[in-house]
Design an enzyme around this catalytic site. Structure first.
Site, PDB file in Angstrom:
ATOM      1  N   GLU A  55      36.511  47.905  38.706  1.00  0.00           N
ATOM      2  CA  GLU A  55      37.691  48.509  39.338  1.00  0.00           C
ATOM      3  C   GLU A  55      38.214  49.743  38.611  1.00  0.00           C
ATOM      4  OE1 GLU A  55      39.669  44.893  41.756  1.00  0.00           O
ATOM      5  OE2 GLU A  55      40.172  44.978  39.616  1.00  0.00           O
TER       6      GLU A  55
HETATM    7  N1  IFG Z   1      39.411  41.635  41.144  1.00  0.00           N
HETATM    8  C1  IFG Z   1      39.558  41.940  39.717  1.00  0.00           C
HETATM    9  C2  IFG Z   1      40.157  40.856  38.842  1.00  0.00           C
HETATM   10  C3  IFG Z   1      41.179  40.009  39.571  1.00  0.00           C
HETATM   11  C4  IFG Z   1      40.563  39.493  40.867  1.00  0.00           C
HETATM   12  C5  IFG Z   1      41.473  38.470  41.528  1.00  0.00           C
HETATM   13  C6  IFG Z   1      37.168  41.408  39.470  1.00  0.00           C
HETATM   14  C7  IFG Z   1      35.856  41.685  38.773  1.00  0.00           C
HETATM   15  C8  IFG Z   1      40.297  40.665  41.765  1.00  0.00           C
HETATM   16  N2  IFG Z   1      38.202  42.244  39.189  1.00  0.00           N
HETATM   17  O1  IFG Z   1      37.253  40.458  40.226  1.00  0.00           O
HETATM   18  O2  IFG Z   1      40.776  41.466  37.708  1.00  0.00           O
HETATM   19  O3  IFG Z   1      42.359  40.730  39.803  1.00  0.00           O
HETATM   20  O4  IFG Z   1      40.799  37.788  42.566  1.00  0.00           O
END
Ligand code: IFG
Length: 507
Positions: A324
């Protein structure tokens, strides 16, 4: 729950590779049952002692443990190493007759897994802490032989201790669940925007300041090196490898709040007005923070942190996150990940990262954790190995249904059957069996504040993921699983574990 009438997989999770019932009388635990371990003692001796500790409370029997390689008297539970070399390092053979129970494995981990199966073949009441639960019909296990070994090498769960902090004791309670289901990897998400959770001597403010809050503004906390060592040993004794994660270059606000020189562009979207300290963040937006990819300070920071983490982590992997990233270009991101990958290798560890690392130049030793259908499959095209954590199946921070209070729902509603009915090799196009190291169920903790809430999201989905990781495809079947997992609720209740009574199961 009465003893089983005939050896079957009625209540064994994950499903064993092969089960052959025998016609003889069952083996009955009694006051004279002994546990026999190899004369050399060692890990097999410790595992035998752990079995005795498991069986004594509910039965009230002494279960003397003796070390010998000689022939053993009738009425013994015998642990032996060697012999079953064809079973891989985690496999075992469990042979039950009226006169004896024998667990044979090529390595101690296999003995440990054989004991979990033996434990599940006994009535759930075996988990009781005192013998008032004595089974009227006795403690017996039907005759027969189970030959078993795992499909995948990496079978794990992840606990996010950054959004909300969890104590050492809570992490140990999670490790106990992993051990019961033959999982062998615990990935700890130790740092994020809201908190830094591990003591680093060369950058002390990371834990002291960066660990001083959490989502919602609570007190947060962090693991000292002694705490982390305690967790590692507790996991190792249960043949579970700890994989620590320091997420970077994004998800780094706690580090940047602690050492502002690490940040390039930090615009916290909504630093709460009652922010507990300058730069600290207690919201749940993601992707907005980033370490400076073009300052040497950043790589000294990474080298110092990875060095201290590697020194306290016996396992072969360091997870560097990589997910992200919204404030760097792909080239800037690749530059950063390439250098971090080299730093991890300099500390004799293998880099793990979320699937975005496929945009960097990966060594064949690196591992990509697949969480969204990254159709580019860039990571696997570079020869990296994969750990499968598809958010629509394996994210156990997802709500079960719209009615579930805990959890998020951005990926999907993940009921028990969604967590069970998928295959790690066919989940995404362009993946072959040789690419897949295994599976892992991440529990992100934006909405999860303690182990009781965590268990509600973990049980019964983590046993489902454990079966996806352990059992051969041809032995996996939803109707069989939903019947077997129903027998585990009494076990969880006796173990004091919270769980979601999914309407998909006849509990
Ligand atoms: N995506 C983010 C996490 C978390 C997750 C919650 C990943 C690799 C959504 N990154 O999953 O930090 O916020 O479901």
């Amino acid at each position: 729950m009465p003893p089983l009438a005939a050896l079957g997989v009625h209540r064994v999770v994950p499903m064993p590779a092969s089960v052959v019932a025998a016609s003889g009388a069952p083996f009955a635990l009694s006051a004279t049952t002994t546990i026999v371990v190899p004369a050399a003692g060692g890990e097999a001796g410790r595992i035998g002692e752990a079995l005795a500790v498991l069986l004594r409370p509910a039965t009230g029997f002494p279960f003397a443990v003796t070390s010998t390689d000689a022939a053993v008297p009738n009425g013994s539970i015998v642990l032996r190493l060697g012999g079953a070399a064809t079973l891989s390092s985690e496999g075992y053979e469990l042979t039950i007759s009226a006169d004896s129970v024998r667990i044979v494995a090529a390595a101690p981990a296999g003995l440990f897994h054989g004991i979990q199966t033996f434990r599940q073949l006994l009535p759930a009441a075996i988990e009781a802490e005192q013998s008032t639960h004595r089974e009227a019909s006795g403690w017996s296990v039907p005759a027969g032989q189970i030959t078993d070994y795992p499909r995948f090498a990496w079978r794990g769960a992840m606990l996010d201790v950054a959004r909300h902090f969890f104590t050492v004791d809570e992490v140990k309670q999670l490790i106990d669940i992993l051990a019961l289901y033959k999982l062998n990897t615990l990935h700890l998400h130790l740092a994020d925007d809201q908190g830094w959770r591990i003591q680093i001597d060369s950058w002390p403010r990371l834990a002291q300041y960066g660990g001083s809050t959490e989502v919602g503004g609570g007190p947060g906390g962090y693991f000292t090196k002694a705490d982390y060592g305690d967790i590692v040993r507790y996991a190792q004794d249960r043949y579970i490898t700890i994989v620590p994660e320091i997420d970077m270059p994004a998800h780094t606000n706690a580090a940047i709040a602690s050492y502002p020189e690490l940040g390039c562009s930090r615009t916290a979207p909504d630093v709460s007005p009652n922010a507990p300290g300058a730069g600290l963040y207690t919201g749940i937006h993601v992707g907005w923070s980033a370490l400076c990819y073009d300052k040497e300070t950043t790589y000294k920071f990474v080298n110092d942190v990875v060095g201290e983490l590697a020194a306290m982590t016996p396992g072969p992997f360091i997870h560097i996150g990589g997910d992200e990233v919204q404030v760097l270009t792909i080239e800037q991101y690749a530059t950063f990940i390439d250098r971090v990958q080299d730093i991890v290798a300099q500390h004799q560890k293998r880099m793990v990262g979320w699937d975005e690392i496929g945009r960097a130049h990966l060594k064949p030793t690196s591992v990509a954790q697949m969480w969204r259908s990254d159709t580019s499959m860039a990571a696997v095209r570079q020869g990296a190995k994969l750990v499968m954590s598809p958010a629509t199946q394996a994210y156990i921070d997802m709500k079960y249904t719209p009615a579930t209070e805990l959890g998020l729902d951005w990926a999907a509603y993940v009921e028990l059957r969604n967590a069970y009915d998928w295959d790690p090799v066919t989940q995404y196009k362009g993946v072959t069996a040789n690419d897949v190291l295994g599976v892992e169920a991440p529990l992100w903790s934006e909405t999860v504040q303690n182990i009781t809430a965590a268990e509600y999201l973990i049980l019964p989905r983590l046993p489902a993921i454990a079966e996806v990781g352990w059992s051969a495809t041809q032995t996996r079947d939803w109707e069989s699983f939903r019947a077997r997992i129903a027998a585990h609720a009494p076990r969880w209740r006796l173990l004091g574990m919270n769980y979601y009574p999914s309407p998909q199961v006849n509990w």
